[in-house]
Design a protein around this motif. Structure first.
Motif, mmCIF file in Angstrom:
data_model
loop_
_atom_site.group_PDB
_atom_site.id
_atom_site.type_symbol
_atom_site.label_atom_id
_atom_site.label_comp_id
_atom_site.label_asym_id
_atom_site.label_seq_id
_atom_site.Cartn_x
_atom_site.Cartn_y
_atom_site.Cartn_z
ATOM 1 N N ALA A 196 42.651 77.319 53.939
ATOM 2 C CA ALA A 196 43.459 77.449 55.322
ATOM 3 C C ALA A 196 40.978 76.851 55.298
ATOM 4 C CB ALA A 196 43.299 78.433 55.732
ATOM 5 N N PHE A 197 41.501 75.044 56.112
ATOM 6 C CA PHE A 197 40.603 75.021 57.039
ATOM 7 C C PHE A 197 40.366 74.815 58.792
ATOM 8 C CE2 PHE A 197 42.711 71.890 53.675
ATOM 9 C CZ PHE A 197 41.885 71.730 52.842
ATOM 10 N N GLU A 198 38.849 75.149 58.413
ATOM 11 C CA GLU A 198 38.686 74.507 59.780
ATOM 12 C C GLU A 198 37.306 73.469 60.416
ATOM 13 O OE1 GLU A 198 37.033 78.513 60.870
ATOM 14 O OE2 GLU A 198 34.661 77.678 60.104
ATOM 15 N N ARG A 199 37.372 73.243 61.814
ATOM 16 C CA ARG A 199 36.130 71.962 61.855
ATOM 17 C C ARG A 199 34.789 73.218 62.497
ATOM 18 N NH1 ARG A 199 37.122 66.244 60.980
ATOM 19 N NH2 ARG A 199 39.234 66.961 60.883
ATOM 20 N N ALA A 200 33.793 71.916 61.295
ATOM 21 C CA ALA A 200 32.659 72.664 62.255
ATOM 22 C C ALA A 200 32.185 72.424 63.821
ATOM 23 C CB ALA A 200 31.475 72.828 61.631
ATOM 24 N N PRO A 201 31.475 73.121 64.390
ATOM 25 C CA PRO A 201 31.178 72.263 65.658
ATOM 26 C C PRO A 201 30.465 71.441 65.823
ATOM 27 C CG PRO A 201 30.522 74.781 65.552
ATOM 28 C CD PRO A 201 30.587 74.497 64.381
ATOM 29 N N CYS A 202 31.088 69.819 66.750
ATOM 30 C CA CYS A 202 30.721 68.759 66.824
ATOM 31 C C CYS A 202 28.528 68.692 66.888
ATOM 32 C CB CYS A 202 30.880 68.377 67.548
ATOM 33 S SG CYS A 202 30.005 66.302 67.694
ATOM 34 N N CYS A 250 28.082 66.792 70.850
ATOM 35 C CA CYS A 250 28.697 67.914 72.213
ATOM 36 C C CYS A 250 29.245 69.380 71.376
ATOM 37 C CB CYS A 250 30.469 67.155 72.275
ATOM 38 S SG CYS A 250 31.801 67.289 71.111
ATOM 39 N N GLY A 251 28.957 69.524 70.332
ATOM 40 C CA GLY A 251 29.449 71.051 70.541
ATOM 41 C C GLY A 251 30.621 71.824 70.458
ATOM 42 N N ALA A 252 31.894 70.687 70.237
ATOM 43 C CA ALA A 252 33.444 70.643 70.433
ATOM 44 C C ALA A 252 33.558 71.128 69.209
ATOM 45 C CB ALA A 252 33.655 69.319 70.508
ATOM 46 N N THR A 253 34.475 71.863 69.037
ATOM 47 C CA THR A 253 35.341 72.689 67.822
ATOM 48 C C THR A 253 36.476 71.646 67.168
ATOM 49 O OG1 THR A 253 36.854 74.280 68.747
ATOM 50 C CG2 THR A 253 34.094 74.487 67.222
ATOM 51 N N GLY A 254 36.483 71.054 67.730
ATOM 52 C CA GLY A 254 38.397 69.674 67.694
ATOM 53 C C GLY A 254 38.050 68.971 66.831
ATOM 54 N N HIS A 255 36.707 68.198 66.438
ATOM 55 C CA HIS A 255 36.134 66.625 65.496
ATOM 56 C C HIS A 255 34.994 66.876 64.664
ATOM 57 C CE1 HIS A 255 34.452 65.543 69.700
ATOM 58 N NE2 HIS A 255 33.621 65.999 68.975
ATOM 59 N N GLY A 256 34.472 68.133 64.447
ATOM 60 C CA GLY A 256 33.808 68.019 63.581
ATOM 61 C C GLY A 256 33.628 68.290 61.899
ATOM 62 N N ARG A 257 32.858 67.797 61.437
ATOM 63 C CA ARG A 257 33.043 68.228 60.296
ATOM 64 C C ARG A 257 34.478 69.079 59.362
ATOM 65 N NH1 ARG A 257 28.365 68.607 58.378
ATOM 66 N NH2 ARG A 257 29.241 71.662 57.778
ATOM 67 N N PRO A 258 34.912 68.912 58.704
ATOM 68 C CA PRO A 258 35.872 69.749 58.364
ATOM 69 C C PRO A 258 34.837 70.572 56.909
ATOM 70 C CG PRO A 258 36.463 67.676 57.326
ATOM 71 C CD PRO A 258 35.257 67.115 57.966
ATOM 72 N N ARG A 259 36.029 72.202 57.343
ATOM 73 C CA ARG A 259 35.555 73.291 56.122
ATOM 74 C C ARG A 259 36.169 73.785 55.858
ATOM 75 N NH1 ARG A 259 30.660 75.187 59.962
ATOM 76 N NH2 ARG A 259 33.081 76.685 61.218
ATOM 77 N N LEU A 260 35.899 74.530 54.484
ATOM 78 C CA LEU A 260 37.135 75.721 54.838
ATOM 79 C C LEU A 260 36.945 76.860 55.677
ATOM 80 C CD1 LEU A 260 36.809 75.920 50.410
ATOM 81 C CD2 LEU A 260 38.593 75.490 51.121
ATOM 82 N N ARG A 261 37.904 77.532 56.449
ATOM 83 C CA ARG A 261 38.107 78.491 57.154
ATOM 84 C C ARG A 261 36.757 79.283 56.969
ATOM 85 N NH1 ARG A 261 43.112 80.490 59.691
ATOM 86 N NH2 ARG A 261 42.911 77.848 60.434
ATOM 87 N N GLY A 262 35.682 80.097 57.714
ATOM 88 C CA GLY A 262 35.057 80.834 57.742
ATOM 89 C C GLY A 262 34.354 81.198 56.878
ATOM 90 N N GLY A 263 34.004 79.424 55.691
ATOM 91 C CA GLY A 263 32.495 79.897 54.850
ATOM 92 C C GLY A 263 32.886 80.375 53.704
ATOM 93 N N ALA A 264 34.584 79.585 53.263
ATOM 94 C CA ALA A 264 35.342 80.814 52.333
ATOM 95 C C ALA A 264 34.629 79.911 50.856
ATOM 96 C CB ALA A 264 36.521 80.688 52.027
ATOM 97 N N GLY A 265 34.638 78.538 51.186
ATOM 98 C CA GLY A 265 34.029 78.451 49.718
ATOM 99 C C GLY A 265 33.293 77.762 50.485
ATOM 100 N N PRO A 266 32.979 76.087 49.167
ATOM 101 C CA PRO A 266 31.999 74.969 49.314
ATOM 102 C C PRO A 266 32.180 73.574 50.405
ATOM 103 C CG PRO A 266 33.438 74.748 47.080
ATOM 104 C CD PRO A 266 33.632 76.100 47.633
ATOM 105 N N GLU A 267 31.308 73.000 50.749
ATOM 106 C CA GLU A 267 30.988 72.151 51.725
ATOM 107 C C GLU A 267 32.252 70.991 51.056
ATOM 108 O OE1 GLU A 267 30.073 72.130 54.433
ATOM 109 O OE2 GLU A 267 29.233 73.723 54.768
ATOM 110 N N PHE A 268 33.026 69.477 51.295
ATOM 111 C CA PHE A 268 33.705 68.890 51.537
ATOM 112 C C PHE A 268 33.598 68.026 51.957
ATOM 113 C CE2 PHE A 268 36.830 71.458 52.964
ATOM 114 C CZ PHE A 268 37.933 70.366 54.008
ATOM 115 N N SER A 269 33.893 66.943 50.669
ATOM 116 C CA SER A 269 34.926 65.479 52.247
ATOM 117 C C SER A 269 35.302 64.942 51.024
ATOM 118 C CB SER A 269 33.028 64.675 52.238
ATOM 119 O OG SER A 269 33.394 63.162 52.975
ATOM 120 N N MET A 270 35.830 63.864 52.451
ATOM 121 C CA MET A 270 37.126 63.255 51.334
ATOM 122 C C MET A 270 37.232 62.069 52.270
ATOM 123 S SD MET A 270 41.587 63.892 51.071
ATOM 124 C CE MET A 270 41.592 64.101 52.612
ATOM 125 N N THR A 271 37.640 60.857 50.998
ATOM 126 C CA THR A 271 37.988 59.638 51.775
ATOM 127 C C THR A 271 38.104 58.602 50.949
ATOM 128 O OG1 THR A 271 36.629 57.333 52.248
ATOM 129 C CG2 THR A 271 35.606 59.196 50.292
#
Length: 236
Positions: free
Chosen positions: A76-82, A85-106
């Motif tokens: 499960a994924f979520e968004r970190a706060p931007c 602006c502090g919004a949670t809809g478009h910050g960095r994607p991450r695993l929900r609840g800090g369950a695992g490592p940080e990641f990035s995909m391209t």
């Protein structure tokens, strides 16, 4: 470099390369996507783009599941706060609840690149050479200092230098979690000395870079994720 076998520790950067050649079939990969990802894939024009989207996102789930020790459909994924602006809809994607490592995909063309680290990370890849007109289209996002550095080069060197500059900028902005849409204050990494930019060694025909928070990684591990493993939704 040796393939990653466990979660990245502080000071490590794990890279995974997924080749997606023309005609690659997603197979059973759709079965591990969530409804939102499936809907996005269906909205893409052309089956080729849809198949690549499915394989890229299923590959991310397979890799995250490997690090978490769970099934890809359970990731499960979520968004970190931007950070702007502090919004949670478009910050960095991450695993929900800090369950695992940080990641990035391209992804670009026939390739997908993933990066995993213990600290925030961003990664970008572009097919080379750049398509005609790309520099005119996105060159306006460059910092004046970057533009001057490119203009000072011999004309024959500028296209390659532009791509290297662009992937560094994209990687940094993905790592920070703002993206181009929130503007660019300066050259990549200049606004935050804690970020390290790395030019990555990737297969011919591509240029890639990573941005890692918390200092330069002392260990770089890389591996290839076979499209066949993703298409069969196989556990790595």
């Amino acid at each position: 470099m040796t393939p990653p076998r466990a979660r990245p520790r502080p000071g490590e950067l794990h890279l995974w390369w997924l080749p997606v050649p023309p005609g690659a079939s997603p197979g059973r990969a759709r079965s591990v996507l969530n409804p939102a990802e499936t809907a996005r894939a269906r909205r893409l024009r052309g089956p080729e783009r849809g198949h690549r989207f499915v394989l890229a996102h299923a590959g991310l789930r397979l890799l995250c599941a490997r690090y978490l020790g769970t099934g890809p459909g359970e990731v499960a994924f979520e968004r970190a706060p931007c950070p702007r602006c502090g919004a949670t809809g478009h910050g960095r994607p991450r695993l929900r609840g800090g369950a695992g490592p940080e990641f990035s995909m391209t992804h670009s063309g026939t390739a997908v690149l993933y990066a995993f680290a213990a600290a925030p990370v961003g990664v970008d890849v572009e097919a080379a050479p750049a398509r005609p007109g790309v520099e005119r289209t996105v060159g306006g996002w460059l910092h004046p200092g970057e533009r001057r550095a490119l203009d000072a080069l011999p004309e024959a060197e500028r296209p390659g230098a532009f791509l290297r500059t662009w992937v560094r900028k994209e990687a940094y902005l993905k790592g920070v979690g703002t993206g181009i849409a929130h503007g660019v204050n300066g050259p990549p990494g200049s606004a935050d000395a804690a970020w390290t930019l790395l030019d990555l060694d990737v297969p011919g025909g591509f240029v890639a870079a990573a941005a890692v928070s918390g200092g330069a990684p002392g260990t770089l591990r890389s591996g290839t994720l076979p499209a066949s493993a993703v298409a069969t939704a196989a556990r790595l």
